[in-house]
Design a protein around this motif. Structure first.
Motif, PDB file in Angstrom:
ATOM      1  N   UNK A  79       0.829  -1.218   0.000  1.00  0.00           N
ATOM      2  CA  UNK A  79       0.000   0.000   0.000  1.00  0.00           C
ATOM      3  C   UNK A  79       0.860   1.264   0.000  1.00  0.00           C
ATOM      4  N   UNK A  80       2.010   1.237   0.635  1.00  0.00           N
ATOM      5  CA  UNK A  80       2.915   2.389   0.596  1.00  0.00           C
ATOM      6  C   UNK A  80       3.448   2.593  -0.813  1.00  0.00           C
ATOM      7  N   UNK A  81       3.777   1.510  -1.491  1.00  0.00           N
ATOM      8  CA  UNK A  81       4.221   1.624  -2.888  1.00  0.00           C
ATOM      9  C   UNK A  81       3.114   2.186  -3.770  1.00  0.00           C
ATOM     10  N   UNK A  82       1.890   1.709  -3.572  1.00  0.00           N
ATOM     11  CA  UNK A  82       0.761   2.221  -4.357  1.00  0.00           C
ATOM     12  C   UNK A  82       0.549   3.716  -4.105  1.00  0.00           C
ATOM     13  N   UNK A  83       0.677   4.126  -2.853  1.00  0.00           N
ATOM     14  CA  UNK A  83       0.521   5.551  -2.520  1.00  0.00           C
ATOM     15  C   UNK A  83       1.610   6.381  -3.197  1.00  0.00           C
ATOM     16  N   UNK A  84       2.833   5.886  -3.205  1.00  0.00           N
ATOM     17  CA  UNK A  84       3.924   6.619  -3.863  1.00  0.00           C
ATOM     18  C   UNK A  84       3.691   6.755  -5.366  1.00  0.00           C
ATOM     19  N   UNK A  85       3.162   5.727  -5.969  1.00  0.00           N
ATOM     20  CA  UNK A  85       2.850   5.802  -7.401  1.00  0.00           C
ATOM     21  C   UNK A  85       1.803   6.893  -7.640  1.00  0.00           C
ATOM     22  N   UNK A  86       0.777   6.919  -6.815  1.00  0.00           N
ATOM     23  CA  UNK A  86      -0.258   7.950  -6.955  1.00  0.00           C
ATOM     24  C   UNK A  86       0.333   9.343  -6.716  1.00  0.00           C
ATOM     25  N   UNK A  87       1.168   9.482  -5.714  1.00  0.00           N
ATOM     26  CA  UNK A  87       1.788  10.774  -5.425  1.00  0.00           C
ATOM     27  C   UNK A  87       2.614  11.243  -6.614  1.00  0.00           C
ATOM     28  N   UNK A  88       3.374  10.358  -7.212  1.00  0.00           N
ATOM     29  CA  UNK A  88       4.185  10.732  -8.381  1.00  0.00           C
ATOM     30  C   UNK A  88       3.312  11.183  -9.546  1.00  0.00           C
ATOM     31  N   UNK A  89       2.172  10.559  -9.721  1.00  0.00           N
ATOM     32  CA  UNK A  89       1.232  11.002 -10.761  1.00  0.00           C
ATOM     33  C   UNK A  89       0.686  12.381 -10.431  1.00  0.00           C
ATOM     34  N   UNK A  90       0.340  12.585  -9.165  1.00  0.00           N
ATOM     35  CA  UNK A  90      -0.192  13.880  -8.749  1.00  0.00           C
ATOM     36  C   UNK A  90       0.858  14.989  -8.877  1.00  0.00           C
ATOM     37  N   UNK A  91       2.100  14.670  -8.666  1.00  0.00           N
ATOM     38  CA  UNK A  91       3.166  15.666  -8.782  1.00  0.00           C
ATOM     39  C   UNK A  91       3.311  16.169 -10.221  1.00  0.00           C
ATOM     40  N   UNK A  92       2.875  15.384 -11.172  1.00  0.00           N
ATOM     41  CA  UNK A  92       2.949  15.794 -12.581  1.00  0.00           C
ATOM     42  C   UNK A  92       1.836  16.767 -12.953  1.00  0.00           C
ATOM     43  N   UNK A  93       0.801  16.818 -12.140  1.00  0.00           N
ATOM     44  CA  UNK A  93      -0.326  17.705 -12.413  1.00  0.00           C
ATOM     45  C   UNK A  93      -0.244  18.949 -11.551  1.00  0.00           C
ATOM     46  N   UNK A  94      -1.380  19.592 -11.424  1.00  0.00           N
ATOM     47  CA  UNK A  94      -1.429  20.768 -10.561  1.00  0.00           C
ATOM     48  C   UNK A  94      -1.770  20.321  -9.156  1.00  0.00           C
ATOM     49  N   UNK A  95      -1.468  21.127  -8.215  1.00  0.00           N
ATOM     50  CA  UNK A  95      -1.736  20.780  -6.818  1.00  0.00           C
ATOM     51  C   UNK A  95      -0.610  21.293  -5.952  1.00  0.00           C
ATOM     52  N   UNK A  96      -0.719  21.051  -4.684  1.00  0.00           N
ATOM     53  CA  UNK A  96       0.266  21.520  -3.722  1.00  0.00           C
ATOM     54  C   UNK A  96       1.480  20.597  -3.756  1.00  0.00           C
ATOM     55  N   UNK A  97       2.442  20.964  -4.568  1.00  0.00           N
ATOM     56  CA  UNK A  97       3.622  20.118  -4.763  1.00  0.00           C
ATOM     57  C   UNK A  97       4.439  19.959  -3.483  1.00  0.00           C
ATOM     58  N   UNK A  98       4.482  21.003  -2.663  1.00  0.00           N
ATOM     59  CA  UNK A  98       5.242  20.927  -1.422  1.00  0.00           C
ATOM     60  C   UNK A  98       4.651  19.863  -0.499  1.00  0.00           C
ATOM     61  N   UNK A  99       3.345  19.860  -0.368  1.00  0.00           N
ATOM     62  CA  UNK A  99       2.693  18.866   0.493  1.00  0.00           C
ATOM     63  C   UNK A  99       2.827  17.475  -0.121  1.00  0.00           C
ATOM     64  N   UNK A 100       2.679  17.372  -1.426  1.00  0.00           N
ATOM     65  CA  UNK A 100       2.834  16.069  -2.083  1.00  0.00           C
ATOM     66  C   UNK A 100       4.247  15.518  -1.881  1.00  0.00           C
ATOM     67  N   UNK A 101       5.247  16.377  -1.971  1.00  0.00           N
ATOM     68  CA  UNK A 101       6.629  15.930  -1.747  1.00  0.00           C
ATOM     69  C   UNK A 101       6.822  15.490  -0.302  1.00  0.00           C
ATOM     70  N   UNK A 102       6.178  16.186   0.616  1.00  0.00           N
ATOM     71  CA  UNK A 102       6.246  15.789   2.024  1.00  0.00           C
ATOM     72  C   UNK A 102       5.609  14.413   2.215  1.00  0.00           C
ATOM     73  N   UNK A 103       4.484  14.193   1.560  1.00  0.00           N
ATOM     74  CA  UNK A 103       3.818  12.886   1.637  1.00  0.00           C
ATOM     75  C   UNK A 103       4.677  11.800   1.004  1.00  0.00           C
ATOM     76  N   UNK A 104       5.324  12.135  -0.098  1.00  0.00           N
ATOM     77  CA  UNK A 104       6.230  11.168  -0.738  1.00  0.00           C
ATOM     78  C   UNK A 104       7.332  10.781   0.241  1.00  0.00           C
ATOM     79  N   UNK A 105       7.837  11.765   0.969  1.00  0.00           N
ATOM     80  CA  UNK A 105       8.859  11.483   1.976  1.00  0.00           C
ATOM     81  C   UNK A 105       8.338  10.588   3.089  1.00  0.00           C
TER      82      UNK A 105
END
Length: 176
Positions: A79-105
């Motif tokens: 599930x952590x791997x699946x979440x990281x895949x989703x986060x990486x997809x979201x990072x390619x779009x619009x959204x709060x990149x800082x928070x997404x990077x924090x979540x990726x971490x």
């Protein structure tokens, strides 16, 4: 670098998925196996989730409590791997990149810190360290969720990670 991380995550997910696939015939749960699973799951905060996960995994048919706990650690990893895949997809779009990077971490920390620590602790018979590691997985996911301040695109992933980590923690507590 971003593409390399994405490829690594995809490859890791494939390897994990393949390693979780049974290479033997599925074994039907015997009454004694089912009793241990039901007894264990009834002592967790979310018995239905516990039962769903364990009944779906053929390894639970012959597992003792430490091995049941390892099944949950494997689910946390997937599930952590699946979440990281989703986060990486979201990072390619619009959204709060800082928070997404924090979540990726946070999810990266689950994969490189919490999962290996829990796995090793369970294999070496040190359930307290395993409990701490899965508890941290729950905290990492909830920190990610809270960082979005109510507008999280990862609510489903964060909630599931919290829930499965909390169930894993309860299973591990049977070993203390």
């Amino acid at each position: 670098m971003s593409n390399l991380n994405h490829i690594f995550i995809i490859c890791s997910t494939i390897v994990i998925a393949m390693s979780l696939m049974p290479t033997y015939h599925c074994r039907t749960l015997k009454p004694d196996d089912l009793k241990l699973i039901e007894k264990t799951c009834n002592n967790t905060p979310i018995p239905n989730l516990c039962l769903q996960i364990l009944k779906a995994d053929p390894r639970s048919a012959s597992a003792d409590i430490p091995h049941l706990a390892l099944i949950f650690v494997d689910v946390i990893k997937v599930k952590a791997n699946e979440a990281l895949i989703k986060i990486n997809k979201l990072l390619k779009g619009s959204g709060d990149k800082q928070v997404l990077k924090s979540c990726a971490g946070a999810y990266h920390a689950i994969l490189v810190g919490d999962v290996p620590m829990a796995t090793q602790a369970l294999q070496l018979g040190n359930p307290k360290f395993a409990e701490d590691a899965v508890a941290d997985s729950s905290l990492e996911a909830m920190d990610c969720e809270e960082d979005f301040k109510g507008k999280s695109p990862l609510t489903k992933e964060n909630t599931y990670m919290r829930d499965v980590s909390d169930v894993a923690r309860a299973v591990i507590r049977n070993l203390l």
